[in-house]
Write a protein that holds these residues in place. Structure first.
Motif, PDB file in Angstrom:
ATOM      1  N   ILE A  23       5.815  28.496  29.595  1.00  0.00           N
ATOM      2  CA  ILE A  23       6.392  29.187  30.748  1.00  0.00           C
ATOM      3  C   ILE A  23       5.381  30.270  31.101  1.00  0.00           C
ATOM      4  N   ALA A  24       4.563  29.988  32.094  1.00  0.00           N
ATOM      5  CA  ALA A  24       3.451  30.880  32.451  1.00  0.00           C
ATOM      6  C   ALA A  24       3.791  31.581  33.760  1.00  0.00           C
ATOM      7  N   PHE A  25       3.969  32.891  33.692  1.00  0.00           N
ATOM      8  CA  PHE A  25       4.486  33.649  34.825  1.00  0.00           C
ATOM      9  C   PHE A  25       3.503  33.741  35.988  1.00  0.00           C
ATOM     10  N   SER A  26       2.227  33.522  35.746  1.00  0.00           N
ATOM     11  CA  SER A  26       1.222  33.653  36.803  1.00  0.00           C
ATOM     12  C   SER A  26       0.854  32.327  37.440  1.00  0.00           C
ATOM     13  N   ARG A  27       1.527  31.253  37.061  1.00  0.00           N
ATOM     14  CA  ARG A  27       1.164  29.911  37.530  1.00  0.00           C
ATOM     15  C   ARG A  27       2.214  29.361  38.481  1.00  0.00           C
ATOM     16  N   PRO A  28       1.803  28.479  39.408  1.00  0.00           N
ATOM     17  CA  PRO A  28       2.787  27.812  40.267  1.00  0.00           C
ATOM     18  C   PRO A  28       3.623  26.846  39.440  1.00  0.00           C
ATOM     19  N   THR A  29       4.867  26.684  39.826  1.00  0.00           N
ATOM     20  CA  THR A  29       5.735  25.751  39.135  1.00  0.00           C
ATOM     21  C   THR A  29       6.753  25.224  40.131  1.00  0.00           C
ATOM     22  N   GLY A  30       7.553  24.274  39.698  1.00  0.00           N
ATOM     23  CA  GLY A  30       8.587  23.711  40.552  1.00  0.00           C
ATOM     24  C   GLY A  30       9.937  23.825  39.892  1.00  0.00           C
ATOM     25  N   GLY A  31      10.956  23.313  40.548  1.00  0.00           N
ATOM     26  CA  GLY A  31      12.304  23.395  40.021  1.00  0.00           C
ATOM     27  C   GLY A  31      12.742  22.162  39.276  1.00  0.00           C
ATOM     28  N   GLU A  32      11.852  21.193  39.091  1.00  0.00           N
ATOM     29  CA  GLU A  32      12.239  19.941  38.458  1.00  0.00           C
ATOM     30  C   GLU A  32      12.273  20.064  36.931  1.00  0.00           C
ATOM     31  N   ALA A  33      13.320  19.491  36.343  1.00  0.00           N
ATOM     32  CA  ALA A  33      13.391  19.337  34.897  1.00  0.00           C
ATOM     33  C   ALA A  33      12.990  17.905  34.579  1.00  0.00           C
ATOM     34  N   ALA A  34      11.838  17.725  33.974  1.00  0.00           N
ATOM     35  CA  ALA A  34      11.318  16.375  33.748  1.00  0.00           C
ATOM     36  C   ALA A  34      12.069  15.635  32.653  1.00  0.00           C
ATOM     37  N   ALA A  35      12.546  16.359  31.650  1.00  0.00           N
ATOM     38  CA  ALA A  35      13.168  15.715  30.492  1.00  0.00           C
ATOM     39  C   ALA A  35      14.397  14.919  30.905  1.00  0.00           C
ATOM     40  N   GLY A  36      14.469  13.668  30.446  1.00  0.00           N
ATOM     41  CA  GLY A  36      15.635  12.835  30.681  1.00  0.00           C
ATOM     42  C   GLY A  36      15.646  12.069  31.985  1.00  0.00           C
ATOM     43  N   LYS A  37      14.733  12.388  32.889  1.00  0.00           N
ATOM     44  CA  LYS A  37      14.710  11.687  34.171  1.00  0.00           C
ATOM     45  C   LYS A  37      14.092  10.293  34.006  1.00  0.00           C
ATOM     46  N   ASN A  38      14.501   9.393  34.875  1.00  0.00           N
ATOM     47  CA  ASN A  38      14.003   8.023  34.852  1.00  0.00           C
ATOM     48  C   ASN A  38      12.542   7.993  35.291  1.00  0.00           C
ATOM     49  N   PRO A  39      11.626   7.484  34.450  1.00  0.00           N
ATOM     50  CA  PRO A  39      10.200   7.521  34.788  1.00  0.00           C
ATOM     51  C   PRO A  39       9.767   6.441  35.766  1.00  0.00           C
ATOM     52  N   VAL A  40      10.663   5.557  36.139  1.00  0.00           N
ATOM     53  CA  VAL A  40      10.289   4.504  37.079  1.00  0.00           C
ATOM     54  C   VAL A  40      10.234   5.044  38.494  1.00  0.00           C
ATOM     55  N   ALA A  41      11.276   5.748  38.916  1.00  0.00           N
ATOM     56  CA  ALA A  41      11.383   6.114  40.328  1.00  0.00           C
ATOM     57  C   ALA A  41      11.598   7.597  40.573  1.00  0.00           C
ATOM     58  N   HIS A  42      11.740   8.403  39.522  1.00  0.00           N
ATOM     59  CA  HIS A  42      11.974   9.818  39.783  1.00  0.00           C
ATOM     60  C   HIS A  42      10.642  10.549  39.897  1.00  0.00           C
ATOM     61  N   ALA A  43      10.261  10.836  41.132  1.00  0.00           N
ATOM     62  CA  ALA A  43       8.972  11.483  41.379  1.00  0.00           C
ATOM     63  C   ALA A  43       8.881  12.836  40.681  1.00  0.00           C
ATOM     64  N   GLY A  44      10.017  13.521  40.515  1.00  0.00           N
ATOM     65  CA  GLY A  44       9.990  14.822  39.857  1.00  0.00           C
ATOM     66  C   GLY A  44       9.449  14.742  38.450  1.00  0.00           C
ATOM     67  N   LYS A  45       9.802  13.684  37.724  1.00  0.00           N
ATOM     68  CA  LYS A  45       9.287  13.513  36.368  1.00  0.00           C
ATOM     69  C   LYS A  45       7.846  13.029  36.395  1.00  0.00           C
ATOM     70  N   VAL A  46       7.592  11.982  37.177  1.00  0.00           N
ATOM     71  CA  VAL A  46       6.260  11.392  37.235  1.00  0.00           C
ATOM     72  C   VAL A  46       5.233  12.440  37.654  1.00  0.00           C
ATOM     73  N   TYR A  47       5.525  13.182  38.703  1.00  0.00           N
ATOM     74  CA  TYR A  47       4.553  14.135  39.238  1.00  0.00           C
ATOM     75  C   TYR A  47       4.408  15.378  38.370  1.00  0.00           C
ATOM     76  N   SER A  48       5.491  15.786  37.680  1.00  0.00           N
ATOM     77  CA  SER A  48       5.378  16.951  36.798  1.00  0.00           C
ATOM     78  C   SER A  48       4.314  16.715  35.735  1.00  0.00           C
ATOM     79  N   VAL A  49       4.346  15.538  35.118  1.00  0.00           N
ATOM     80  CA  VAL A  49       3.371  15.231  34.072  1.00  0.00           C
ATOM     81  C   VAL A  49       2.008  14.900  34.675  1.00  0.00           C
ATOM     82  N   LEU A  50       2.012  14.104  35.751  1.00  0.00           N
ATOM     83  CA  LEU A  50       0.747  13.661  36.335  1.00  0.00           C
ATOM     84  C   LEU A  50      -0.053  14.818  36.933  1.00  0.00           C
ATOM     85  N   SER A  51       0.605  15.814  37.507  1.00  0.00           N
ATOM     86  CA  SER A  51      -0.132  16.920  38.121  1.00  0.00           C
ATOM     87  C   SER A  51      -0.961  17.675  37.079  1.00  0.00           C
TER      88      SER A  51
END
Length: 398
Positions: free
Chosen positions: A291-319
């Motif tokens: 949890i880095a206070f000086s970095r950009p972040t989003g509101g997505e919680a990646a844990a538990g999301k479906n990795p096939v179609a949930h862009a929030g999970k896929v993009y959180s890790v891929l970015s």
């Protein structure tokens, strides 16, 4: 896919005077919650592939770990009310009239993770589970039934990642990993897994505050507690004596000698979820573990999301992966930020992509544009393989 490139004139985080970084460790209730739903997600992926040959619609990213109740004293302790895990969202229970073992799979995944990572929690006695799951909407289920290789995103969302880590970020990560490492636990088996680390850097000085309970079963007295605390601080100072920052160490700052049980941080199970702190998915670390206070972040919680179609999970890790790969290809860059986004219904494999970089003096964007684009193009081209890695649980999410 569209790719937008930009140079930033900001000072890199590592060169700013102030920086705050936090990590909630393995046994922190929020991290436990994230870890459990991700374990369930990976297990469901395996079950759906075995039974159906494809991953059906589900999302298991809404969960609450309710703290239990226990009694502790020097040398002993007992649970009076178990921890309770509530998981509620969507899953596919039946296909073609055939029932699928969703809850059985989820329970087994939770018990395996707890057994492997929280040795003080007896999954069958100290943790109760309740799964409140139902089929998803027909519109969302349709995404998973389509044979189109370009899977449509099931949400409108985005994510941001960055590289490199600063010395503060690396230190915070390293401290928690050391305290929860097999190496440390062999020497200090009387310490819990619920480690939390906060680093506050001012110029070249780093104040590191660590919270970590000691086992009531192993600590015979208040005096023994404070002796052990001094030994832990010494171990930390020794292990990190070559750190690039001048470090001020603090451990369990609420402790007060002379107050007995009221002045020490003890645990029965290794996690404060036993009686003090509940946990919830998405309230803890980002996918890079910080949890880095000086970095950009989003509101997505990646844990538990479906990795096939949930862009929030896929993009959180891929970015974050893209940022690291770009820096490896162009190591002269001072900082790299990658932003990915998609609208619901758009192909997950073709995100809007933005890359921002901080250049060293004398360099212009044109000097790195071609290799930078090459990295992005290559990774987007292997998106299906990357999603398969997520399906197998090969990338951490907390």
């Amino acid at each position: 896919m569209t790719l937008t490139l930009e140079t930033l004139s900001d000072r890199p985080v590592s060169r700013r005077r102030l920086e705050l970084v936090e990590r909630k460790g393995l046994g922190h209730p929020d991290t436990v919650c994230d870890s459990l739903v991700e374990a369930v997600s990976v297990a469901l992926n395996r079950m759906y592939l075995d039974r159906l040959g494809a991953i059906a619609h589900y999302n298991i990213d809404k969960a609450l770990l309710v703290a239990g109740q226990c009694a502790k004293t020097f040398g002993s302790g007992s649970m009076s009310r178990p921890l309770q895990l509530y998981v509620g969202d969507r899953a596919t229970y039946e296909v073609g009239g055939a029932r699928l073992p969703v809850e059985e799979t989820a329970r087994e995944a939770v018990e395996r993770w707890v057994g492997a990572h929280l040795p003080g929690v007896r999954a069958s006695r100290d943790l109760q589970m309740r799964f409140v799951l139902a089929p998803g909407s027909e519109e969302l289920r349709r995404i998973y039934s389509q044979q189109d290789p370009e899977i449509a995103s099931n949400d409108t969302c985005g994510a941001s990642g960055y590289a490199p880590l600063t010395a503060t970020e690396e230190m915070v990560l390293a401290v928690e990993r050391f305290l929860n490492s097999p190496e440390f636990k062999v020497l200090f088996p009387d310490t819990g897994q619920d480690v939390k680390v906060l680093g506050v850097r001012e110029d070249e000085r780093l104040a590191l505050t660590v919270a970590m309970p000691l086992s009531c079963l192993h600590i015979a007295s208040e005096a023994a507690y404070f002796r052990r605390k001094d030994e832990i601080l010494h171990a930390l100072e020794t292990r990190f004596r070559s750190a690039p920052l001048k470090t001020d160490w603090r451990l369990n700052c609420l402790d007060r000698a002379g107050l007995g049980l009221a002045g020490v941080y003890l645990t029965l199970t290794g996690t404060s979820a036993e009686d003090a702190d509940s946990g919830q998915v998405g309230r803890g670390n980002r996918v890079n573990g910080l949890i880095a206070f000086s970095r950009p972040t989003g509101g997505e919680a990646a844990a538990g999301k479906n990795p096939v179609a949930h862009a929030g999970k896929v993009y959180s890790v891929l970015s974050h992966r893209l940022a690291r790969l770009i820096l490896a290809r162009c190591p002269e860059l001072l900082e790299v930020y990658v932003h990915l986004a998609a609208r619901i219904g758009e192909p997950v494999d073709r995100p809007w992509t933005g890359v921002q970089v901080i250049l060293p003096p004398g360099m212009v964007l044109g000097d790195v544009e071609e290799p930078l684009r090459g990295v992005v193009d290559a990774e987007i081209a292997r998106m299906r393989e990357f999603r398969s890695e997520l399906i197998r649980g090969e990338h951490p999410v907390c």
